[in-house]
Design an enzyme around this catalytic site. Structure first.
Site, PDB file in Angstrom:
ATOM      1  CG  ASP A 249      -7.199  -3.371   6.674  1.00 41.53           C
ATOM      2  OD1 ASP A 249      -6.378  -3.212   7.584  1.00 41.53           O
ATOM      3  OD2 ASP A 249      -8.096  -2.546   6.413  1.00 41.53           O
TER       4      ASP A 249
ATOM      5  CD  GLU B 240      -3.458  -5.530   6.968  1.00 46.15           C
ATOM      6  OE1 GLU B 240      -3.921  -4.794   7.854  1.00 46.15           O
ATOM      7  OE2 GLU B 240      -3.101  -5.108   5.845  1.00 46.15           O
TER       8      GLU B 240
END
Length: 256
Positions: free
Chosen positions: A79, A147
């Site tokens: 992320d 992610e």
């Protein structure tokens, strides 16, 4: 001194049984990959140094409950890496646009909706390991896995190789920036800006709820706009819960 000549038929016949020849020519044999590894290599475009970290990146905690075995930690890392790469990509792509525009575009790109769509276009869904009931109803599953994959690439290949992969194989290949510009998805920011302009108080409060039986985190956002509008929503993160509550109010106020 007698000259010993090895004929081609003898060479062919004894190649497989002779350990010396196996050592010499073994490096030319094809890689023995599992179906998962084969498809992952096709997706990445290179052979990983550490297969295990990629396998972990695509494991959901519904099947692998221990923290070291599922993709939650890699999702956290990916992320942050993805945010950085996307920010620089937008900075270079739109040299004359404002900070506010760049921030909104980044929010749209890294939103769960967009990441899920990107994961689908990349055919990442086929590689994600999760319980059948999770695969069917969990909307953030594949965006989270994307992610985590970025986190795995970073750990295995370093930042520059990760940046190259994200730009070439994800953003430039699968993302339509022009269409994304027309989508208004950040309801919280829009509502806060409207409240500031109209001098009407917009306030959020967050409550952490007990985890579900599947171990999912849940948060409840309560939103109040002035004295007339209230809404609440539940999401798997604080941000998602706030966005959902803001969307309810925004549509109630302006999309009648």
């Amino acid at each position: 001194m007698d000259l010993v000549v090895i004929t081609l038929p003898w060479f062919s016949k004894n190649l497989k049984s002779n350990t010396f020849f196996q050592r010499i020519f073994g490096s030319f044999s094809k890689e023995k990959l599992t179906p998962f590894q084969f498809h992952l290599k096709e997706l990445l475009g290179y052979t990983p140094n550490d297969w295990e970290i990629y396998e972990r990146a695509l494991r959901h905690k519904s099947l692998f409950s221990k923290k070291g075995e599922n993709n939650e930690r890699l999702e956290f890392l990916g992320d942050s890496i993805l945010d950085s790469i996307v920010a620089e990509y937008l900075f270079d792509t739109y040299p004359k646009r404002s900070e506010g525009f760049l921030t909104k575009m980044r929010s749209k790109i890294v939103s769960r909706k967009t990441l899920n769509e990107l994961a689908t276009r990349m055919e990442l869904r086929e590689l994600v390991q999760a319980a059948p009931e999770i695969k069917g109803d969990r909307t953030s599953l594949y965006g989270n896995a994307l992610e985590a994959l970025v986190g795995a690439i970073y750990r295995d290949q370093g930042y520059e190789r990760t940046k190259e992969y994200v730009l070439k194989h994800i953003l430039e290949k699968h993302l339509d920036l022009e269409s994304l510009q027309t989508i208004e998805s950040d309801y919280k920011s829009r509502l806060l800006e409207w409240g500031q302009k109209e001098r009407i108080e917009v306030s959020f409060s967050i409550e952490e709820l007990p985890q579900t039986t599947k171990g999912e985190y849940r948060f409840k956002a309560a939103l109040t706009v002035g004295e007339l509008h209230t809404a609440s929503a539940i999401g798997t993160s604080k941000k998602r819960a706030e966005q959902q509550a803001a969307q309810i109010i925004w549509q109630e106020m302006f999309n009648k």
